[in-house]
Motif scaffolding. Sequence first.
Motif, mmCIF file in Angstrom:
data_model
loop_
_atom_site.group_PDB
_atom_site.id
_atom_site.type_symbol
_atom_site.label_atom_id
_atom_site.label_comp_id
_atom_site.label_asym_id
_atom_site.label_seq_id
_atom_site.Cartn_x
_atom_site.Cartn_y
_atom_site.Cartn_z
ATOM 1 N N MET A 137 0.858 -1.183 0.000
ATOM 2 C CA MET A 137 0.000 0.000 0.000
ATOM 3 C C MET A 137 0.895 1.235 0.000
ATOM 4 S SD MET A 137 -2.869 1.143 2.779
ATOM 5 C CE MET A 137 -3.804 -0.311 2.516
ATOM 6 N N ILE A 138 0.508 2.300 -0.642
ATOM 7 C CA ILE A 138 1.291 3.540 -0.715
ATOM 8 C C ILE A 138 0.665 4.567 0.225
ATOM 9 C CG2 ILE A 138 2.017 5.429 -2.215
ATOM 10 C CD1 ILE A 138 1.996 3.430 -4.527
ATOM 11 N N CYS A 139 1.507 5.126 1.053
ATOM 12 C CA CYS A 139 1.028 6.112 2.036
ATOM 13 C C CYS A 139 0.707 7.391 1.297
ATOM 14 C CB CYS A 139 2.110 6.373 3.110
ATOM 15 S SG CYS A 139 1.601 7.652 4.298
ATOM 16 N N LYS A 154 4.216 9.008 0.774
ATOM 17 C CA LYS A 154 4.356 8.319 -0.506
ATOM 18 C C LYS A 154 5.238 7.085 -0.445
ATOM 19 C CE LYS A 154 1.979 11.692 -2.305
ATOM 20 N NZ LYS A 154 0.568 11.496 -2.586
ATOM 21 N N GLU A 155 5.358 6.539 0.741
ATOM 22 C CA GLU A 155 6.175 5.347 0.900
ATOM 23 C C GLU A 155 5.253 4.122 0.817
ATOM 24 O OE1 GLU A 155 9.383 5.035 1.066
ATOM 25 O OE2 GLU A 155 9.782 7.208 1.030
ATOM 26 N N ASN A 156 5.868 3.056 0.399
ATOM 27 C CA ASN A 156 5.121 1.807 0.233
ATOM 28 C C ASN A 156 5.275 0.981 1.496
ATOM 29 O OD1 ASN A 156 3.646 -0.240 -0.801
ATOM 30 N ND2 ASN A 156 5.207 -0.984 -2.206
ATOM 31 N N TYR A 157 4.161 0.431 2.004
ATOM 32 C CA TYR A 157 4.211 -0.429 3.172
ATOM 33 C C TYR A 157 3.151 -1.496 3.021
ATOM 34 C CZ TYR A 157 0.233 2.357 4.854
ATOM 35 O OH TYR A 157 -0.984 2.982 4.962
ATOM 36 N N PRO A 158 3.248 -2.607 3.809
ATOM 37 C CA PRO A 158 2.306 -3.731 3.662
ATOM 38 C C PRO A 158 0.877 -3.308 3.946
ATOM 39 C CG PRO A 158 4.233 -4.426 4.868
ATOM 40 C CD PRO A 158 4.361 -2.919 4.763
ATOM 41 N N ASN A 159 -0.072 -3.990 3.316
ATOM 42 C CA ASN A 159 -1.478 -3.644 3.421
ATOM 43 C C ASN A 159 -2.041 -3.922 4.820
ATOM 44 O OD1 ASN A 159 -1.551 -2.840 0.768
ATOM 45 N ND2 ASN A 159 -2.224 -4.838 -0.005
ATOM 46 N N CYS A 177 0.911 4.150 8.604
ATOM 47 C CA CYS A 177 2.156 4.117 7.849
ATOM 48 C C CYS A 177 3.313 4.013 8.815
ATOM 49 C CB CYS A 177 2.279 5.385 7.004
ATOM 50 S SG CYS A 177 3.838 5.482 6.074
ATOM 51 N N ASN A 209 6.238 4.746 8.481
ATOM 52 C CA ASN A 209 7.251 5.764 8.222
ATOM 53 C C ASN A 209 6.849 7.115 8.814
ATOM 54 O OD1 ASN A 209 8.879 3.997 6.607
ATOM 55 N ND2 ASN A 209 7.404 4.248 4.931
ATOM 56 N N SER A 235 -3.783 4.393 7.754
ATOM 57 C CA SER A 235 -4.006 3.813 6.424
ATOM 58 C C SER A 235 -5.411 4.153 5.933
ATOM 59 C CB SER A 235 -3.826 2.285 6.466
ATOM 60 O OG SER A 235 -2.508 1.963 6.842
#
Length: 259
Positions: free
Chosen positions: A1-3, A7-12, A17, A19, A24
């Motif tokens: 998933m993108i925050c 704009k960082e990607n992290y697991p759904n 986020c 970061n 979410s």
Amino acid sequence: MICPNCKENYPNQFNTCPNCGMPSPPPDNNNGRSNRIMLVLVCILAGLLIAGAVVTLIVFSLSRGKSGEDTDSSTVQSTAADTKAAATTAAATEDNKVLLPDLSGLSEDKAIEYLDKLGLKYDILLAENDAAAGTVFKQSPSANDSVEKGSKVRLYIAKPKPVKPTAEATKAPTASPETKAPGADTQKNSVPYLIKVFPPVYIYASPAASSEIAMTLDGEGVYTIVEEKRASSEWWGKLKSGAGWVNMNDIIANGGYVM
């Protein structure tokens, strides 16, 4: 998933986020809804296609069955018409036939009269027979035969038997001067000379009793002889017209004479 924040990607499975700590966003269910709608549309379209195929098959079956009935009906009507036509033709054929009567013993004129009434044609053949001269002694087709109207019937007519000359028969009548025939009984006459005849008078193709009769004279009259033929007891005279020969013995026996 993108925050959406960093704009960082992290697991759904993360609710925030890792970061930046941004919560979410709620999951997007539009994709699943679109899939369900698409599935429903596909099912509806498939159902319509199946229904259309079924309707087409039913219509085709009904049309084929009706065509078969029309063909059978047409065949039956045609057969019935042919049968009726055949029956009509057979009836017409029967109506066109007549039963031939027995004409034997009748005179030539009476037999011809009967044939005319029946709508039949005729052919006359003269021949020697023990029957009375000028009468029918045979016919073809035979009596009681079924013949078509317009067909020809042959009539066999008895010829008069040759008469042997006698001294009395060959003498010319002496009732009046003009009927005298000097030497007409035994002597050869000088040609040409006239003869008085009474019916019936048969004209032969040649001077012989076995010759065919060319024609028959039905009235009395005076004729010119231009040539004579004598052999044994036979006496023949040739007519000036060229029609043929007459048996002079028969002429005299029938009341005729040399003028």
